[in-house]
Design a protein around this motif. Structure first.
Motif, PDB file in Angstrom:
ATOM      1  N   TRP A   3       0.819  -1.213   0.000  1.00 19.37           N
ATOM      2  CA  TRP A   3       0.000   0.000   0.000  1.00 19.37           C
ATOM      3  C   TRP A   3       0.854   1.265   0.000  1.00 19.37           C
ATOM      4  O   TRP A   3       0.455   2.288  -0.567  1.00 19.37           O
ATOM      5  CB  TRP A   3      -0.929   0.007   1.213  1.00 19.37           C
ATOM      6  CG  TRP A   3      -0.212  -0.099   2.531  1.00 19.37           C
ATOM      7  CD1 TRP A   3       0.038  -1.244   3.239  1.00 19.37           C
ATOM      8  CD2 TRP A   3       0.372   0.969   3.290  1.00 19.37           C
ATOM      9  NE1 TRP A   3       0.733  -0.965   4.394  1.00 19.37           N
ATOM     10  CE2 TRP A   3       0.945   0.385   4.451  1.00 19.37           C
ATOM     11  CE3 TRP A   3       0.453   2.349   3.112  1.00 19.37           C
ATOM     12  CZ2 TRP A   3       1.605   1.147   5.420  1.00 19.37           C
ATOM     13  CZ3 TRP A   3       1.112   3.109   4.075  1.00 19.37           C
ATOM     14  CH2 TRP A   3       1.679   2.508   5.209  1.00 19.37           C
ATOM     15  N   VAL A  89     -11.978   8.046  -1.390  1.00 19.02           N
ATOM     16  CA  VAL A  89     -12.482   6.734  -0.976  1.00 19.02           C
ATOM     17  C   VAL A  89     -13.080   5.999  -2.167  1.00 19.02           C
ATOM     18  O   VAL A  89     -12.851   4.801  -2.365  1.00 19.02           O
ATOM     19  CB  VAL A  89     -13.513   6.884   0.155  1.00 19.02           C
ATOM     20  CG1 VAL A  89     -14.131   5.524   0.498  1.00 19.02           C
ATOM     21  CG2 VAL A  89     -12.868   7.497   1.397  1.00 19.02           C
ATOM     22  N   ASP A  90     -13.842   6.716  -2.978  1.00 21.31           N
ATOM     23  CA  ASP A  90     -14.470   6.117  -4.149  1.00 21.31           C
ATOM     24  C   ASP A  90     -13.431   5.579  -5.128  1.00 21.31           C
ATOM     25  O   ASP A  90     -13.671   4.587  -5.819  1.00 21.31           O
ATOM     26  CB  ASP A  90     -15.367   7.145  -4.844  1.00 21.31           C
ATOM     27  CG  ASP A  90     -16.194   6.537  -5.964  1.00 21.31           C
ATOM     28  OD1 ASP A  90     -16.949   5.579  -5.690  1.00 21.31           O
ATOM     29  OD2 ASP A  90     -16.069   7.005  -7.114  1.00 21.31           O
ATOM     30  N   ALA A  91     -12.256   6.236  -5.147  1.00 25.84           N
ATOM     31  CA  ALA A  91     -11.177   5.790  -6.022  1.00 25.84           C
ATOM     32  C   ALA A  91     -10.364   4.651  -5.407  1.00 25.84           C
ATOM     33  O   ALA A  91      -9.405   4.165  -6.020  1.00 25.84           O
ATOM     34  CB  ALA A  91     -10.248   6.967  -6.340  1.00 25.84           C
ATOM     35  N   GLY A  92     -10.730   4.245  -4.193  1.00 25.05           N
ATOM     36  CA  GLY A  92     -10.036   3.151  -3.545  1.00 25.05           C
ATOM     37  C   GLY A  92      -8.721   3.531  -2.908  1.00 25.05           C
ATOM     38  O   GLY A  92      -7.882   2.659  -2.649  1.00 25.05           O
ATOM     39  N   LEU A  93      -8.532   4.819  -2.626  1.00 24.85           N
ATOM     40  CA  LEU A  93      -7.266   5.290  -2.076  1.00 24.85           C
ATOM     41  C   LEU A  93      -7.325   5.387  -0.557  1.00 24.85           C
ATOM     42  O   LEU A  93      -8.310   5.885  -0.007  1.00 24.85           O
ATOM     43  CB  LEU A  93      -6.920   6.666  -2.653  1.00 24.85           C
ATOM     44  CG  LEU A  93      -6.787   6.738  -4.173  1.00 24.85           C
ATOM     45  CD1 LEU A  93      -6.539   8.175  -4.610  1.00 24.85           C
ATOM     46  CD2 LEU A  93      -5.669   5.826  -4.663  1.00 24.85           C
ATOM     47  N   PRO A  94      -6.269   4.952   0.135  1.00 28.91           N
ATOM     48  CA  PRO A  94      -6.228   5.127   1.588  1.00 28.91           C
ATOM     49  C   PRO A  94      -5.966   6.585   1.940  1.00 28.91           C
ATOM     50  O   PRO A  94      -5.267   7.298   1.216  1.00 28.91           O
ATOM     51  CB  PRO A  94      -5.062   4.241   2.020  1.00 28.91           C
ATOM     52  CG  PRO A  94      -4.186   4.153   0.813  1.00 28.91           C
ATOM     53  CD  PRO A  94      -5.098   4.224  -0.375  1.00 28.91           C
ATOM     54  N   VAL A 123     -19.700   7.373   2.454  1.00 27.97           N
ATOM     55  CA  VAL A 123     -18.811   6.267   2.082  1.00 27.97           C
ATOM     56  C   VAL A 123     -19.051   5.009   2.894  1.00 27.97           C
ATOM     57  O   VAL A 123     -18.481   3.952   2.581  1.00 27.97           O
ATOM     58  CB  VAL A 123     -17.328   6.686   2.209  1.00 27.97           C
ATOM     59  CG1 VAL A 123     -17.046   7.901   1.351  1.00 27.97           C
ATOM     60  CG2 VAL A 123     -16.937   6.943   3.668  1.00 27.97           C
ATOM     61  N   GLU A 126     -16.362   1.992   3.731  1.00 30.98           N
ATOM     62  CA  GLU A 126     -15.330   1.868   2.703  1.00 30.98           C
ATOM     63  C   GLU A 126     -14.076   2.683   3.013  1.00 30.98           C
ATOM     64  O   GLU A 126     -13.039   2.497   2.382  1.00 30.98           O
ATOM     65  CB  GLU A 126     -15.889   2.311   1.339  1.00 30.98           C
ATOM     66  CG  GLU A 126     -17.012   1.436   0.821  1.00 30.98           C
ATOM     67  CD  GLU A 126     -16.582  -0.006   0.650  1.00 30.98           C
ATOM     68  OE1 GLU A 126     -15.523  -0.249   0.041  1.00 30.98           O
ATOM     69  OE2 GLU A 126     -17.304  -0.894   1.154  1.00 30.98           O
ATOM     70  N   ARG A 128     -10.678   3.763   4.336  1.00 31.29           N
ATOM     71  CA  ARG A 128      -9.486   3.093   4.842  1.00 31.29           C
ATOM     72  C   ARG A 128      -8.481   4.168   5.250  1.00 31.29           C
ATOM     73  O   ARG A 128      -8.083   4.990   4.437  1.00 31.29           O
ATOM     74  CB  ARG A 128      -8.877   2.163   3.798  1.00 31.29           C
ATOM     75  CG  ARG A 128      -9.799   1.009   3.413  1.00 31.29           C
ATOM     76  CD  ARG A 128     -10.003   0.050   4.583  1.00 31.29           C
ATOM     77  NE  ARG A 128     -10.926  -1.035   4.277  1.00 31.29           N
ATOM     78  CZ  ARG A 128     -12.218  -1.019   4.547  1.00 31.29           C
ATOM     79  NH1 ARG A 128     -12.776   0.045   5.102  1.00 31.29           N
ATOM     80  NH2 ARG A 128     -12.979  -2.043   4.264  1.00 31.29           N
ATOM     81  N   ASP A 193      -6.969  -3.465   3.957  1.00 28.99           N
ATOM     82  CA  ASP A 193      -8.156  -3.747   4.760  1.00 28.99           C
ATOM     83  C   ASP A 193      -7.780  -4.274   6.140  1.00 28.99           C
ATOM     84  O   ASP A 193      -8.348  -3.861   7.160  1.00 28.99           O
ATOM     85  CB  ASP A 193      -9.047  -4.774   4.056  1.00 28.99           C
ATOM     86  CG  ASP A 193      -9.792  -4.193   2.861  1.00 28.99           C
ATOM     87  OD1 ASP A 193      -9.721  -2.966   2.662  1.00 28.99           O
ATOM     88  OD2 ASP A 193     -10.438  -4.975   2.137  1.00 28.99           O
TER      89      ASP A 193
END
Length: 241
Positions: A3, A89-94, A123, A126, A128, A193
């Protein structure tokens, strides 16, 4: 790929004080960094709608007069910050946040204060979070000294020339998170996660330890009940009529 080698999003607030339930946002930054893409800091200066105490202005350099003259309406700023984080968050970025329960809880209360949909309502579960403060305490618990962002930068050989500037602090938190992962294999080897979940456990353990320390410290016993173990934010408590 770990990550810490990908793109991370840093988040930091400078505020009117340290009470997450009552204090207000003055400046904010959400900045993406890494992943072979240039950094894209988004910054805000708010008119918080209240006077900025002299003590807070001394820390971050924003006076009441400057905030009123140059700041955007608080509700507009809060909405912008929430949406920027929701996009991450929507882009999957911490999201990297030094002492996450402070910034995320204060943002949550500001959203509710100004009629903005809170980040958690957008969100869900979701989000992180990477919290350098929690991780550093977990992997190096016996190191003496304070663990502010400035202290962590010094410990990991990083520069922080303008502490308490939202952009500088957000970027520094990302650098500390990466330095932690580089030094400690158990951090870089943990999936995002799982790392988020284990930080919740670490934060609870750290809070329990700190409360116990206060309980046995003469003159500070009364502080122990106020120690919260919630991470990455303190849930909003609806007040009964």
């Amino acid at each position: 790929m770990s990550w810490h080698t990908g793109r991370l999003v840093g988040f930091d607030l400078e505020t009117t004080g340290v009470d997450v339930e009552a204090d207000r946002i003055v400046t904010a930054c959400v900045v993406g960094c890494g992943g072979d893409i240039p950094a894209w800091p988004r910054t805000w200066l708010a008119d918080p709608g209240v006077d900025i105490p002299a003590e807070a202005a001394t820390v971050h350099g924003i006076s009441t007069e400057k905030a009123r003259a140059d700041g955007r309406p608080a509700a507009e700023v809060v909405e912008g910050v929430v949406h920027a984080l929701a996009d991450a968050v929507d882009a999957g970025l911490p999201v990297v946040i030094m002492n996450a329960p402070y910034d995320l809880t204060l943002l949550d209360r500001e959203a509710r204060r100004h009629g903005v949909t809170p980040l958690t309502d957008i969100v869900g579960d979701e989000l992180r979070v990477i919290d350098p403060r929690v991780m550093d305490k977990a992997v190096d618990p016996y190191r003496k000294g304070r663990r502010t962002l400035t202290d962590l930068c010094r410990n990991y050989g990083l520069r922080l020339d303008r502490a308490h500037n939202a952009t500088e602090d957000a970027l520094a938190a990302i650098c500390v998170a990466r330095a932690l992962a580089e030094k400690w294999p158990q951090l870089r080897g943990t999936a995002l996660d799982e790392l988020h979940a284990v930080q919740q456990q670490w934060a609870a353990q750290q809070a329990t330890s700190y409360a116990a320390y206060l309980t046995r410290t003469p003159g500070r016993e009364h502080e122990a009940p106020s120690v919260r173990s919630d991470w990455p934010l303190v849930p909003h408590q609806r007040r009964s009529a």
